[in-house]
Design a protein around this motif. Sequence first.
Motif, short mmCIF file in Angstrom:
data_model
loop_
_atom_site.label_atom_id
_atom_site.label_comp_id
_atom_site.label_asym_id
_atom_site.label_seq_id
_atom_site.Cartn_x
_atom_site.Cartn_y
_atom_site.Cartn_z
N LEU A 282 0.76 -1.26 -0.02
CA LEU A 282 -0.14 0.15 -0.15
C LEU A 282 0.81 1.22 0.15
N ASP A 283 0.57 2.14 -0.95
CA ASP A 283 1.17 3.31 -1.01
C ASP A 283 0.76 4.37 -0.15
N ILE A 284 1.17 5.44 0.36
CA ILE A 284 0.50 6.40 1.41
C ILE A 284 0.20 7.70 0.51
N GLN A 285 1.03 8.18 -0.23
CA GLN A 285 0.25 9.45 -0.95
C GLN A 285 -0.29 9.21 -1.97
N MET A 286 -1.87 9.15 -2.10
CA MET A 286 -2.43 8.75 -2.99
C MET A 286 -3.50 9.84 -3.23
N PRO A 287 -4.11 10.17 -4.38
CA PRO A 287 -5.38 11.05 -4.56
C PRO A 287 -6.58 10.71 -3.53
N LYS A 288 -7.23 11.85 -3.21
CA LYS A 288 -8.51 11.67 -2.64
C LYS A 288 -8.14 11.23 -1.34
N LEU A 289 -7.75 9.81 -1.05
CA LEU A 289 -7.56 9.27 0.11
C LEU A 289 -6.06 8.63 0.27
N SER A 290 -5.56 8.68 1.34
CA SER A 290 -4.26 8.24 1.70
C SER A 290 -4.46 6.81 2.08
N GLY A 291 -3.08 6.30 1.89
CA GLY A 291 -2.84 4.65 2.23
C GLY A 291 -3.33 4.51 3.65
N THR A 292 -2.70 5.53 4.60
CA THR A 292 -3.19 5.47 5.83
C THR A 292 -4.63 5.63 6.40
N GLY A 293 -5.08 6.57 5.61
CA GLY A 293 -6.45 6.89 5.93
C GLY A 293 -7.32 5.70 5.36
N PHE A 294 -6.93 5.15 4.17
CA PHE A 294 -7.83 3.96 3.85
C PHE A 294 -7.57 2.75 5.00
N LEU A 295 -6.60 2.51 5.14
CA LEU A 295 -6.42 1.54 6.26
C LEU A 295 -7.07 1.56 7.61
N ASN A 296 -7.00 2.95 7.90
CA ASN A 296 -8.17 3.27 9.12
C ASN A 296 -9.62 3.04 9.02
N THR A 297 -10.14 2.74 7.76
CA THR A 297 -11.57 2.61 7.41
C THR A 297 -11.72 1.00 7.45
N LEU A 298 -10.90 0.14 7.46
CA LEU A 298 -10.94 -1.24 7.36
C LEU A 298 -11.13 -1.90 8.61
N LYS A 299 -12.13 -2.44 8.96
CA LYS A 299 -12.36 -3.05 10.30
C LYS A 299 -11.31 -4.35 10.57
N ASN A 300 -11.25 -5.18 9.57
CA ASN A 300 -10.40 -6.39 9.58
C ASN A 300 -9.53 -6.21 8.49
N PRO A 301 -8.49 -5.50 8.62
CA PRO A 301 -7.81 -5.37 7.24
C PRO A 301 -6.76 -6.75 7.22
N PRO A 302 -6.40 -6.93 6.05
CA PRO A 302 -5.27 -7.94 5.74
C PRO A 302 -4.08 -7.47 6.27
N LYS A 303 -3.11 -8.41 6.16
CA LYS A 303 -1.58 -7.76 6.50
C LYS A 303 -1.29 -6.62 5.63
N VAL A 304 -0.45 -5.57 6.06
CA VAL A 304 -0.04 -4.72 5.15
C VAL A 304 1.53 -4.13 5.10
N ILE A 305 1.87 -3.92 3.88
CA ILE A 305 3.33 -3.65 3.89
C ILE A 305 2.96 -2.16 3.23
N PHE A 306 3.62 -1.07 3.81
CA PHE A 306 3.47 0.13 3.20
C PHE A 306 4.57 0.53 2.15
N THR A 307 4.55 1.10 0.99
CA THR A 307 5.56 1.44 0.15
C THR A 307 5.46 2.84 -0.30
N THR A 308 6.27 3.71 0.06
CA THR A 308 6.13 5.01 -0.13
C THR A 308 7.54 5.66 -0.44
#
Length: 236
Positions: free
Chosen positions: A54-80
């Motif tokens: 998951l990238d962090i800086q993206m249009p409209k919704l950031s990667g961290t913001g997106f992850l915050n919306t998920l109740k039971n997210p998969p494992k995440v590796i950030f790439t930025t």
Amino acid sequence: MKWKCLLVDDEPPALNILEKYIALIEQLEVVDKCSNAFQAMEVLQKKKVDLIFLDIQMPKLSGTGFLNTLKNPPKVIFTTAFKEYASEAFDLDAVDYLVKPVSLERFIKAVNKVTQANNFIEEKPIATAETTGFLYFRADRKMVKVFLDDIVYVESLKDYIKIYRKNEKPLMVKQSIGTLEAMLPEHLFLRVHRSFVVAINKITAFTNHDVEVGEMVIPIGRQYAARLQQFPGFKK
């Protein structure tokens, strides 16, 4: 079983690099690629995903913001491309945080954190250029074995790269220099210009504007100058 991977990044070259890395690892499989968080949401509703790159800086919704919306997210590796989000990323229980450009060796270390922590797959050693000490390239209708220690520097020539080796004639390969850079161990090779990668131990001298590799003088590109800070005496 394989890890089902979702790639989320608004930069196509970054997606391509991740997809190439994943193709080298038998235990990983790409189920989809997305250019923004909203596309990723739709994929998660339709497909099984075990791991998100998951990238962090993206249009409209950031990667961290997106992850915050998920109740039971998969494992995440950030790439930025930005180091300053690392603390926030790990607060979100990210497995790892990769700073672009991501080397293959660093990518594998991140993947190993996932597999080792979850005991999801049978661990097998993954051969890399760093562990084997060589790479194979297709040239002259055959696969040519090139030892890393023999590489002096690499030059980009449009759709080809020219690999200069000690005691050998240069090797012409149809491949981008960006792809090659990702394959080479980052502590052994350095991109100093959009058209040149040099072997660090082959650098015989350098100034603020160029590096010398034997008799070859290679210019330092403006966007790559910061990488030369690792050399004592270099001043930007």
